[in-house]
Design a protein around this motif. Sequence first.
Motif, short mmCIF file in Angstrom:
data_model
loop_
_atom_site.label_atom_id
_atom_site.label_comp_id
_atom_site.label_asym_id
_atom_site.label_seq_id
_atom_site.Cartn_x
_atom_site.Cartn_y
_atom_site.Cartn_z
N MET A 1 0.82 -1.21 0.00
CA MET A 1 0.00 0.00 0.00
C MET A 1 0.86 1.27 0.00
O MET A 1 0.51 2.32 -0.53
CB MET A 1 -0.90 0.01 1.23
N ASP A 2 2.07 1.14 0.66
CA ASP A 2 2.98 2.30 0.64
C ASP A 2 3.29 2.69 -0.80
O ASP A 2 3.34 3.87 -1.16
CB ASP A 2 4.30 1.94 1.36
N PHE A 3 3.51 1.66 -1.64
CA PHE A 3 3.86 1.96 -3.05
C PHE A 3 2.71 2.68 -3.74
O PHE A 3 2.89 3.69 -4.42
CB PHE A 3 4.20 0.65 -3.78
N ALA A 4 1.48 2.17 -3.53
CA ALA A 4 0.31 2.76 -4.20
C ALA A 4 0.13 4.20 -3.73
O ALA A 4 -0.08 5.13 -4.53
CB ALA A 4 -0.93 1.95 -3.86
N ALA A 5 0.29 4.40 -2.44
CA ALA A 5 0.13 5.76 -1.89
C ALA A 5 1.17 6.70 -2.50
O ALA A 5 0.88 7.84 -2.88
CB ALA A 5 0.28 5.71 -0.37
N GLY A 6 2.41 6.19 -2.65
CA GLY A 6 3.47 7.01 -3.23
C GLY A 6 3.18 7.40 -4.66
O GLY A 6 3.44 8.52 -5.09
N CYS A 7 2.57 6.46 -5.41
CA CYS A 7 2.20 6.72 -6.82
C CYS A 7 1.27 7.92 -6.91
O CYS A 7 1.50 8.88 -7.63
CB CYS A 7 1.47 5.50 -7.39
N ILE A 8 0.20 7.83 -6.13
CA ILE A 8 -0.84 8.88 -6.19
C ILE A 8 -0.27 10.22 -5.71
O ILE A 8 -0.41 11.25 -6.35
CB ILE A 8 -2.05 8.47 -5.31
N GLY A 9 0.50 10.15 -4.63
CA GLY A 9 1.11 11.38 -4.10
C GLY A 9 2.08 12.00 -5.09
O GLY A 9 2.13 13.22 -5.27
N GLY A 10 2.82 11.14 -5.80
CA GLY A 10 3.82 11.65 -6.75
C GLY A 10 3.19 12.37 -7.92
O GLY A 10 3.60 13.46 -8.30
N ALA A 11 2.14 11.76 -8.49
CA ALA A 11 1.46 12.38 -9.65
C ALA A 11 0.86 13.73 -9.27
O ALA A 11 1.01 14.72 -10.00
CB ALA A 11 0.38 11.43 -10.17
N ALA A 12 0.26 13.78 -8.08
CA ALA A 12 -0.34 15.05 -7.62
C ALA A 12 0.73 16.12 -7.49
O ALA A 12 0.57 17.27 -7.90
CB ALA A 12 -1.04 14.83 -6.27
N GLY A 13 1.90 15.72 -6.96
CA GLY A 13 2.99 16.68 -6.76
C GLY A 13 3.55 17.22 -8.07
O GLY A 13 3.84 18.41 -8.19
N VAL A 14 3.68 16.36 -9.08
CA VAL A 14 4.26 16.80 -10.37
C VAL A 14 3.38 17.86 -11.02
O VAL A 14 3.85 18.90 -11.48
CB VAL A 14 4.44 15.61 -11.33
N LEU A 15 2.08 17.62 -11.02
CA LEU A 15 1.16 18.58 -11.66
C LEU A 15 1.27 19.95 -11.01
O LEU A 15 1.29 20.98 -11.67
CB LEU A 15 -0.28 18.05 -11.56
N VAL A 16 1.45 19.94 -9.68
CA VAL A 16 1.51 21.21 -8.95
C VAL A 16 2.83 21.92 -9.19
O VAL A 16 2.90 23.13 -9.36
CB VAL A 16 1.34 20.95 -7.43
N GLY A 17 3.92 21.16 -9.26
CA GLY A 17 5.24 21.80 -9.18
C GLY A 17 6.06 21.93 -10.43
O GLY A 17 7.07 22.63 -10.42
N HIS A 18 5.68 21.31 -11.57
CA HIS A 18 6.60 21.30 -12.72
C HIS A 18 6.99 22.68 -13.25
O HIS A 18 8.17 22.90 -13.54
CB HIS A 18 6.03 20.46 -13.86
#
Length: 303
Positions: A1-18
């Motif tokens: 579940m840690d991996f799945a959570a990291g996936c979702i968190g990562g995609a959200a972060g990229v959209l905000v910060g690129h």
Amino acid sequence: MDFAAGCIGGAAGVLVGHPFDTVKVRLQVQSVEKPLYRGTLHCFQSIIRQETMLGLYKGIGSPMMGLTFINAIVFGVQGNAMRMLGADTPRHQFLAGAAAGLIQCIICCPMELAKTRMQTQGTGQKNTTRRLYKNSLDCLIRIYRKEGIRGINRGMVTTVIRETPGFGIYFLTYDTLTRSLRCEPDDGYIIPKLLLAGGMSGIASWLSTYPVDVIKSRLQADGVGGANRYDGIMDCVRQSWRREGWRAFTRGLTSTLLRAFPVNATTFATVTLFLMYMREDEVKDCEPMRPDLQPVTERLSVQ
Ligand SMILES: NC(=[NH2+])NCCC[C@H](N)C(=O)O
């Protein structure tokens, strides 16, 4: 579940910060003799005027694919390393984060090489016809064909030097802040607290190794649109210091910090809330595990 959570968190972060990351890289690698940009705001304005809003999102393909997977690795490795290390202590938080930071370099380095080269090719130009690289994948394929495995791992040493302590501080800061803010699942202010802790963790992490990031960007962008300038890390450090002094190692820092807060606030809050709600049923169905034995993200979800 840690991996799945990291996936979702990562995609959200990229959209905000690129967009902030694109401005950071342009400021880090621009010519000192004839600088295109006077500072962070001027860089934002120039890119939008000369390359449209899309110019801010150049090279997003690479981090969108890479950072999503990288965050899955980071949070998966950190969570499992904490369980392996046993007691949840600040030292173990740092070590588990550093281990995650080191392992994710395998993906991070080639991903950031493609991102950096995509962000710096065609600087100041609207049209995309005369570009060397069509997209991030094409960039890595061309580099591999021309320079082999060594070529796509350019900047690996500086990436390891930046990420290993950087991620140790990232997770240690988050753990320390969530404890001092008393982040509890039934806390009515849990979301703003997690956003604050995550954002400050991102800022602490980037500040801790920022000079290394400047050297890494310069080495990875070297040769885009012209001849190579550097013969390795120490040559890049010497040239940067000789031409610009200490300021060389703070180029793009404002944009980096403007990006670090929202990106990491989003990432950490998403991961923590995801784990909290996805594990809610475990709390109901079994004896709560000893809170001192879980990483902060699990500890928040178990109580
Ligand atoms: N290089 C670092 N400081 N890493 C820690 C923060 C990593 C995070 N994924 C970001 O892009 O901001």
